[in-house]
Design a protein around this motif. Structure first.
Motif, PDB file in Angstrom:
ATOM      1  N   MET A 157      47.184  27.694  37.688  1.00  0.00           N
ATOM      2  CA  MET A 157      48.400  28.111  38.384  1.00  0.00           C
ATOM      3  C   MET A 157      49.578  27.140  38.297  1.00  0.00           C
ATOM      4  O   MET A 157      50.667  27.485  38.697  1.00  0.00           O
ATOM      5  CB  MET A 157      48.090  28.327  39.863  1.00  0.00           C
ATOM      6  CG  MET A 157      47.036  29.373  40.055  1.00  0.00           C
ATOM      7  SD  MET A 157      47.585  30.623  41.192  1.00  0.00           S
ATOM      8  CE  MET A 157      46.214  31.743  41.138  1.00  0.00           C
ATOM      9  N   THR A 158      49.327  25.917  37.813  1.00  0.00           N
ATOM     10  CA  THR A 158      50.405  24.931  37.858  1.00  0.00           C
ATOM     11  C   THR A 158      51.669  25.404  37.142  1.00  0.00           C
ATOM     12  O   THR A 158      52.747  25.294  37.681  1.00  0.00           O
ATOM     13  CB  THR A 158      49.954  23.570  37.302  1.00  0.00           C
ATOM     14  OG1 THR A 158      49.071  23.821  36.214  1.00  0.00           O
ATOM     15  CG2 THR A 158      49.262  22.752  38.359  1.00  0.00           C
ATOM     16  N   SER A 159      51.497  25.915  35.932  1.00  0.00           N
ATOM     17  CA  SER A 159      52.637  26.537  35.279  1.00  0.00           C
ATOM     18  C   SER A 159      52.224  27.936  34.863  1.00  0.00           C
ATOM     19  O   SER A 159      51.626  28.147  33.821  1.00  0.00           O
ATOM     20  CB  SER A 159      53.073  25.739  34.058  1.00  0.00           C
ATOM     21  OG  SER A 159      54.009  26.507  33.340  1.00  0.00           O
ATOM     22  N   VAL A 160      52.532  28.876  35.731  1.00  0.00           N
ATOM     23  CA  VAL A 160      52.002  30.226  35.587  1.00  0.00           C
ATOM     24  C   VAL A 160      52.370  30.859  34.240  1.00  0.00           C
ATOM     25  O   VAL A 160      51.503  31.381  33.545  1.00  0.00           O
ATOM     26  CB  VAL A 160      52.469  31.125  36.754  1.00  0.00           C
ATOM     27  CG1 VAL A 160      52.039  32.555  36.538  1.00  0.00           C
ATOM     28  CG2 VAL A 160      51.900  30.601  38.068  1.00  0.00           C
ATOM     29  N   ASP A 161      53.630  30.796  33.871  1.00  0.00           N
ATOM     30  CA  ASP A 161      54.052  31.481  32.648  1.00  0.00           C
ATOM     31  C   ASP A 161      53.389  30.895  31.413  1.00  0.00           C
ATOM     32  O   ASP A 161      52.927  31.628  30.533  1.00  0.00           O
ATOM     33  CB  ASP A 161      55.580  31.438  32.510  1.00  0.00           C
ATOM     34  CG  ASP A 161      56.232  32.353  33.544  1.00  0.00           C
ATOM     35  OD1 ASP A 161      55.555  33.311  33.988  1.00  0.00           O
ATOM     36  OD2 ASP A 161      57.394  32.100  33.916  1.00  0.00           O
ATOM     37  N   ASP A 162      53.331  29.570  31.365  1.00  0.00           N
ATOM     38  CA  ASP A 162      52.708  28.890  30.235  1.00  0.00           C
ATOM     39  C   ASP A 162      51.223  29.228  30.171  1.00  0.00           C
ATOM     40  O   ASP A 162      50.683  29.525  29.107  1.00  0.00           O
ATOM     41  CB  ASP A 162      52.909  27.376  30.373  1.00  0.00           C
ATOM     42  CG  ASP A 162      52.287  26.622  29.225  1.00  0.00           C
ATOM     43  OD1 ASP A 162      52.671  26.905  28.072  1.00  0.00           O
ATOM     44  OD2 ASP A 162      51.404  25.783  29.461  1.00  0.00           O
ATOM     45  N   ALA A 163      50.559  29.199  31.331  1.00  0.00           N
ATOM     46  CA  ALA A 163      49.132  29.510  31.386  1.00  0.00           C
ATOM     47  C   ALA A 163      48.881  30.947  30.928  1.00  0.00           C
ATOM     48  O   ALA A 163      47.983  31.204  30.128  1.00  0.00           O
ATOM     49  CB  ALA A 163      48.603  29.294  32.803  1.00  0.00           C
ATOM     50  N   LEU A 164      49.708  31.870  31.421  1.00  0.00           N
ATOM     51  CA  LEU A 164      49.529  33.275  31.048  1.00  0.00           C
ATOM     52  C   LEU A 164      49.743  33.489  29.551  1.00  0.00           C
ATOM     53  O   LEU A 164      48.994  34.223  28.906  1.00  0.00           O
ATOM     54  CB  LEU A 164      50.499  34.168  31.842  1.00  0.00           C
ATOM     55  CG  LEU A 164      50.124  34.406  33.308  1.00  0.00           C
ATOM     56  CD1 LEU A 164      51.253  35.128  34.032  1.00  0.00           C
ATOM     57  CD2 LEU A 164      48.823  35.198  33.429  1.00  0.00           C
ATOM     58  N   ALA A 165      50.741  32.806  28.996  1.00  0.00           N
ATOM     59  CA  ALA A 165      51.020  32.947  27.562  1.00  0.00           C
ATOM     60  C   ALA A 165      49.810  32.490  26.745  1.00  0.00           C
ATOM     61  O   ALA A 165      49.402  33.155  25.780  1.00  0.00           O
ATOM     62  CB  ALA A 165      52.259  32.139  27.183  1.00  0.00           C
ATOM     63  N   LYS A 166      49.214  31.363  27.162  1.00  0.00           N
ATOM     64  CA  LYS A 166      48.035  30.868  26.431  1.00  0.00           C
ATOM     65  C   LYS A 166      46.844  31.813  26.589  1.00  0.00           C
ATOM     66  O   LYS A 166      46.104  32.052  25.646  1.00  0.00           O
ATOM     67  CB  LYS A 166      47.673  29.467  26.920  1.00  0.00           C
ATOM     68  CG  LYS A 166      48.604  28.420  26.327  1.00  0.00           C
ATOM     69  CD  LYS A 166      48.266  27.043  26.817  1.00  0.00           C
ATOM     70  CE  LYS A 166      49.193  26.023  26.192  1.00  0.00           C
ATOM     71  NZ  LYS A 166      49.768  25.122  27.184  1.00  0.00           N
ATOM     72  N   MET A 167      46.676  32.339  27.809  1.00  0.00           N
ATOM     73  CA  MET A 167      45.572  33.277  28.022  1.00  0.00           C
ATOM     74  C   MET A 167      45.721  34.501  27.128  1.00  0.00           C
ATOM     75  O   MET A 167      44.751  34.974  26.542  1.00  0.00           O
ATOM     76  CB  MET A 167      45.534  33.726  29.487  1.00  0.00           C
ATOM     77  CG  MET A 167      45.037  32.649  30.423  1.00  0.00           C
ATOM     78  SD  MET A 167      45.051  33.271  32.108  1.00  0.00           S
ATOM     79  CE  MET A 167      45.300  31.765  32.991  1.00  0.00           C
ATOM     80  N   HIS A 168      46.949  34.999  27.000  1.00  0.00           N
ATOM     81  CA  HIS A 168      47.173  36.160  26.139  1.00  0.00           C
ATOM     82  C   HIS A 168      46.880  35.826  24.683  1.00  0.00           C
ATOM     83  O   HIS A 168      46.299  36.633  23.958  1.00  0.00           O
ATOM     84  CB  HIS A 168      48.599  36.694  26.311  1.00  0.00           C
ATOM     85  CG  HIS A 168      48.740  37.549  27.542  1.00  0.00           C
ATOM     86  ND1 HIS A 168      48.204  38.813  27.638  1.00  0.00           N
ATOM     87  CD2 HIS A 168      49.329  37.309  28.745  1.00  0.00           C
ATOM     88  CE1 HIS A 168      48.452  39.309  28.838  1.00  0.00           C
ATOM     89  NE2 HIS A 168      49.143  38.415  29.538  1.00  0.00           N
ATOM     90  N   GLU A 169      47.284  34.620  24.273  1.00  0.00           N
ATOM     91  CA  GLU A 169      47.013  34.223  22.898  1.00  0.00           C
ATOM     92  C   GLU A 169      45.503  34.124  22.642  1.00  0.00           C
ATOM     93  O   GLU A 169      45.004  34.594  21.614  1.00  0.00           O
ATOM     94  CB  GLU A 169      47.705  32.891  22.573  1.00  0.00           C
ATOM     95  CG  GLU A 169      47.619  32.584  21.085  1.00  0.00           C
ATOM     96  CD  GLU A 169      48.397  31.335  20.680  1.00  0.00           C
ATOM     97  OE1 GLU A 169      49.314  30.926  21.428  1.00  0.00           O
ATOM     98  OE2 GLU A 169      48.064  30.788  19.618  1.00  0.00           O
ATOM     99  N   LEU A 170      44.786  33.552  23.608  1.00  0.00           N
ATOM    100  CA  LEU A 170      43.327  33.424  23.464  1.00  0.00           C
ATOM    101  C   LEU A 170      42.663  34.796  23.431  1.00  0.00           C
ATOM    102  O   LEU A 170      41.760  35.047  22.633  1.00  0.00           O
ATOM    103  CB  LEU A 170      42.756  32.579  24.606  1.00  0.00           C
ATOM    104  CG  LEU A 170      43.103  31.092  24.533  1.00  0.00           C
ATOM    105  CD1 LEU A 170      42.869  30.408  25.878  1.00  0.00           C
ATOM    106  CD2 LEU A 170      42.290  30.404  23.430  1.00  0.00           C
ATOM    107  N   ARG A 171      43.127  35.685  24.285  1.00  0.00           N
ATOM    108  CA  ARG A 171      42.591  37.045  24.286  1.00  0.00           C
ATOM    109  C   ARG A 171      42.884  37.725  22.944  1.00  0.00           C
ATOM    110  O   ARG A 171      42.074  38.471  22.431  1.00  0.00           O
ATOM    111  CB  ARG A 171      43.185  37.874  25.434  1.00  0.00           C
ATOM    112  CG  ARG A 171      42.587  37.603  26.793  1.00  0.00           C
ATOM    113  CD  ARG A 171      41.092  37.885  26.861  1.00  0.00           C
ATOM    114  NE  ARG A 171      40.780  39.286  26.595  1.00  0.00           N
ATOM    115  CZ  ARG A 171      39.812  39.692  25.790  1.00  0.00           C
ATOM    116  NH1 ARG A 171      39.046  38.830  25.167  1.00  0.00           N
ATOM    117  NH2 ARG A 171      39.588  40.976  25.612  1.00  0.00           N
TER     118      ARG A 171
END
Ligand code: C2E
Ligand code: MG
Ligand code: MG
Ligand code: MG
Length: 277
Positions: A157-171
């Motif tokens: 949660m620390t940097s939500v947008d960055d974390a979400l972007a990486k999660m999408h890339e991993l998915r």
């Protein structure tokens, strides 16, 4: 007299802080040495699919045995690694080793097993996380679907947008994503909804209190929530048959815990897998 007391107390506290600091510095030095000398190891705990009644995956867990034979708990040394820059190289080693070990298991007669790797917030903040995962996949030859990264809610949660972007890339790469220790962090339902996670791991603290009257209802809600969001559910910390029966009745997909097996070195895991085929 009050002054004296105050002074004494101050001296006591400052000594305590100095000892703690010295202790942490020594522990950090030992951890760095242990890592560089290749003395950190991985233990694996099976994750059981309840419907199929078979092992669906394994979770890789870091172990550190000191020279005197005593173990240091991950809960103690991982925060230390996280605060000192050691977590990234250690985490990278964990990722590569866990995937290589799982490829070895596949070659040893257990090809369909998924591996879950805990990923620290600190690793998640690294720009090349997805590249590192890709490279570990390439080196091991595992299919991306056989790999799942476990992230703690508060962590990502620390940097939500960055974390979400990486999660999408991993998915996008085909790697699974699990939300670890669910129910204990700063869960925001809005955030949960945006997360492209494939699995939710119900924290052990909900399982070992299943006797409390309200608990099964809460756990049932978590399972239902996961279902609505298209995620599968794992319950952590199953220690007895009653808890297992309860989770089965609530429709939980997968379980892990001491009731099935404690985390163990790879060789012991293979023996266990053969015995429970
Ligand atoms: P976690 O990811 O939630 O891992 C599950 C923890 O629950 C493990 O503790 C496991 O040994 C323990 N456990 C499993 N079944 C039972 C049970 O039936 N009863 C009880 N009482 N405990 C059970 P462990 O190995 O001490 O690890 C603690 C935490 O340290 C992990 O929690 C994870 O957050 C972190 N950790 C471990 N290895 C790594 C790693 O390679 N990287 C990162 N970033 N974190 C790690
Ligand atoms: Mg985990
Ligand atoms: Mg965790
Ligand atoms: Mg957990």
């Amino acid at each position: 007299q009050a002054k004296q007391l105050g002074h004494g107390r101050f001296a006591h506290y400052s000594r305590q802080i100095a000892e703690q600091t010295r202790g942490r510095a020594a522990l950090l030095r030992d951890l760095r040495h242990a890592f560089e000398a290749g003395r950190l190891t991985l233990a694996y705990q099976p994750i059981v699919d309840l419907a199929a009644n078979k092992v669906a995956g394994i979770e890789a867990l870091l172990r550190w045995r000191m020279d005197d034979g005593s173990m240091v708990a991950p809960g103690e040394f991982i925060p230390l690694a996280e605060h000192t820059g050691l977590m990234v190289p250690i985490g990278d080693w964990v990722l590569q080793s866990a995937l290589a070990d799982t490829a070895w298991l596949a070659a040893s007669g257990f090809p369909g097993i998924r591996v879950s790797v805990n990923v620290s917030t600190v690793q998640f903040r690294e720009a090349d996380l997805c590249e590192r995962v890709k490279s570990a996949l390439r080196q091991s030859g595992l299919a991306p679907a056989q790999v799942e990264l476990e992230i703690t809610e508060s962590g990502a949660m620390t940097s939500v947008d960055d974390a979400l972007a990486k999660m999408h890339e991993l998915r996008g790469q085909g790697v699974g994503l699990a939300i670890d220790d669910f129910g204990t962090g700063y869960s925001s339902l809005a955030y949960l909804e945006r997360m492209p996670a494939t699995r939710l791991k119900i924290d052990r603290s909900f399982i070992n209190t299943l006797n409390d009257p309200q608990r099964p209802r809460i756990v049932e809600m978590m399972i239902s929530l996961a279902g609505q969001l298209g995620m599968k559910v794992v319950a952590e910390g199953i220690e007895n048959a009653t808890q297992l029966a309860c989770m089965r009745a609530l429709g939980c997909d997968e379980v892990q815990g001491f009731w099935f097996a404690r985390p163990a070195p790879l060789d012991d895991l293979l023996i266990w897998l053969k015995a429970h085929k």
